[in-house]
Design a protein around this motif. Sequence first.
Motif, PDB file in Angstrom:
ATOM      1  N   THR A 111      31.516  31.462  31.332  1.00 59.47           N
ATOM      2  CA  THR A 111      30.945  30.115  31.269  1.00 59.47           C
ATOM      3  C   THR A 111      32.092  29.152  31.190  1.00 59.47           C
ATOM      4  N   GLY A 112      33.616  29.610  31.008  1.00 61.62           N
ATOM      5  CA  GLY A 112      34.547  28.703  31.143  1.00 61.62           C
ATOM      6  C   GLY A 112      35.041  28.553  32.427  1.00 61.62           C
ATOM      7  N   ALA A 113      35.444  27.231  32.941  1.00 57.68           N
ATOM      8  CA  ALA A 113      35.806  27.085  33.981  1.00 57.68           C
ATOM      9  C   ALA A 113      36.980  28.012  34.921  1.00 57.68           C
ATOM     10  N   VAL A 114      37.981  28.335  33.855  1.00 53.68           N
ATOM     11  CA  VAL A 114      39.083  29.048  34.310  1.00 53.68           C
ATOM     12  C   VAL A 114      38.740  30.594  34.325  1.00 53.68           C
ATOM     13  N   ALA A 115      38.047  31.075  33.410  1.00 52.52           N
ATOM     14  CA  ALA A 115      37.605  32.360  33.736  1.00 52.52           C
ATOM     15  C   ALA A 115      36.652  32.642  34.777  1.00 52.52           C
ATOM     16  N   ALA A 116      35.686  31.754  35.011  1.00 47.66           N
ATOM     17  CA  ALA A 116      35.023  31.909  36.015  1.00 47.66           C
ATOM     18  C   ALA A 116      35.487  31.800  37.440  1.00 47.66           C
ATOM     19  N   ALA A 117      36.457  30.840  37.550  1.00 43.89           N
ATOM     20  CA  ALA A 117      37.002  30.771  38.849  1.00 43.89           C
ATOM     21  C   ALA A 117      37.842  31.945  39.105  1.00 43.89           C
ATOM     22  N   ARG A 118      38.783  32.563  38.154  1.00 39.30           N
ATOM     23  CA  ARG A 118      39.456  33.601  38.221  1.00 39.30           C
ATOM     24  C   ARG A 118      38.568  34.989  38.576  1.00 39.30           C
ATOM     25  N   ALA A 119      37.502  35.071  38.157  1.00 39.91           N
ATOM     26  CA  ALA A 119      36.460  36.082  38.422  1.00 39.91           C
ATOM     27  C   ALA A 119      35.940  36.079  39.945  1.00 39.91           C
ATOM     28  N   VAL A 120      35.836  34.856  40.220  1.00 37.38           N
ATOM     29  CA  VAL A 120      35.480  34.527  41.781  1.00 37.38           C
ATOM     30  C   VAL A 120      36.755  35.067  42.597  1.00 37.38           C
ATOM     31  N   LEU A 121      37.948  34.784  42.230  1.00 37.43           N
ATOM     32  CA  LEU A 121      39.054  35.550  43.062  1.00 37.43           C
ATOM     33  C   LEU A 121      39.375  37.061  42.931  1.00 37.43           C
ATOM     34  N   GLU A 122      39.326  37.320  41.558  1.00 37.99           N
ATOM     35  CA  GLU A 122      39.606  38.745  41.189  1.00 37.99           C
ATOM     36  C   GLU A 122      38.354  39.822  40.715  1.00 37.99           C
ATOM     37  N   GLY A 123      37.184  39.377  40.752  1.00 38.89           N
ATOM     38  CA  GLY A 123      36.131  40.000  40.369  1.00 38.89           C
ATOM     39  C   GLY A 123      35.863  41.091  41.365  1.00 38.89           C
ATOM     40  N   VAL A 124      34.580  41.715  41.087  1.00 43.96           N
ATOM     41  CA  VAL A 124      33.973  42.764  41.809  1.00 43.96           C
ATOM     42  C   VAL A 124      32.530  42.123  42.309  1.00 43.96           C
ATOM     43  N   GLU A 125      32.006  42.620  43.203  1.00 42.98           N
ATOM     44  CA  GLU A 125      30.590  42.564  43.716  1.00 42.98           C
ATOM     45  C   GLU A 125      29.792  43.407  42.906  1.00 42.98           C
ATOM     46  N   ARG A 126      28.709  43.107  42.111  1.00 41.73           N
ATOM     47  CA  ARG A 126      27.835  43.828  41.750  1.00 41.73           C
ATOM     48  C   ARG A 126      26.513  43.435  42.138  1.00 41.73           C
ATOM     49  N   ARG A 127      25.483  44.554  42.411  1.00 41.86           N
ATOM     50  CA  ARG A 127      24.176  44.209  42.996  1.00 41.86           C
ATOM     51  C   ARG A 127      23.291  44.417  41.588  1.00 41.86           C
ATOM     52  N   LEU A 128      22.671  42.988  41.332  1.00 38.27           N
ATOM     53  CA  LEU A 128      21.643  42.979  40.218  1.00 38.27           C
ATOM     54  C   LEU A 128      19.939  43.000  40.762  1.00 38.27           C
ATOM     55  N   ASP A 129      19.317  43.719  39.834  1.00 38.10           N
ATOM     56  CA  ASP A 129      17.827  43.572  40.375  1.00 38.10           C
ATOM     57  C   ASP A 129      17.338  42.152  40.127  1.00 38.10           C
ATOM     58  N   LEU A 130      16.231  41.800  40.812  1.00 35.90           N
ATOM     59  CA  LEU A 130      15.634  40.460  40.754  1.00 35.90           C
ATOM     60  C   LEU A 130      13.964  40.773  40.850  1.00 35.90           C
ATOM     61  N   LEU A 131      13.337  39.777  40.689  1.00 36.06           N
ATOM     62  CA  LEU A 131      12.164  39.989  40.669  1.00 36.06           C
ATOM     63  C   LEU A 131      11.450  38.869  42.029  1.00 36.06           C
TER      64      LEU A 131
END
Length: 305
Positions: A111-131
């Motif tokens: 929920t921090g702007a820097v950490a979230a933006a870095r996750a966009v660039l460096e993160g991984v795609e995860r598949r989450l269940d929904l309803l």
Amino acid sequence: MAEVATFAMSDQLLVVIDPVARMMDGESVRIAKDVLSAGAATKVCLPEDPDEFARALARRGSRRPVVVGDDRALTRTVTLLHRQRELAECVLSVVPVGGALSLARSLGVPTGAVAAARAVLEGVERRLDLLVDDSDGVVLGTLRIPPVRDPVVPEGADGEAAGAGAAGGPGAGAGAARPWLRTCQSLVRTLVPARPASAGSGSEPSRLRVEVDGATLVDLDQPVEAVSVTPGIAGVAAVEVRPVSVGAEASPLRAEGRTVTVSGAHFRYGADTAVSGPLRRRTWTVGEGGLRLVLPGGEREGARP
């Protein structure tokens, strides 16, 4: 939840910035833009209303969409993609900015702007269940009967936001001609504290039939205080029913399944950022891996398992 892929710095991003986020926290929006622009080729869109928001998302081409906004912007995006039958093909990223961020946090998004933006660039795609419900609505987090609080955006029994303009569709009403007014109204709804629940909103015990994969977990002869349904892992939802206590506290009833049906007296339910109802019957089916969300690699504190 499956880890699917990492992302290259050469990815092209479509950064769609929700107008409420710009009004509430322009500094965090600026920081997010700077971090994203430094790490990838970005096209930034500044929609002024839900219609422009929907058009920007629809014209993304091969760019990976990044939504900068609060939980309402996230759920609006997922609903649009689902109803356009593009959710399964879209890898979505979110930078949470605004007042309501609990849903994004529960999904594992920083929920921090820097950490979230870095996750966009460096993160991984995860598949989450929904309803997915039988009116084509989508739920990402836990749904609750009765709702925890009054609706932020009133909804009808079919799950559509009042006026339909909240999803960027027709029927937006007079606010469609004045996008600044709709933005201000959204901001006011964000800032006004929730009103306590009243008997009319379903705070009294209900008589409901709850069925999980066709088997009855609780029937109409047993009044209940609360029902919750949470997307889990491996294509099943966790269901909990709290019967009304008489004397000693009654133990919760729990089950897991792929399909959950609630029926009986008129009821409302709260899910993600809205409250739906009143209605007499609704069925939810687990969409296994239906949300492709970019998250930080490794374990994430507070994330849904």
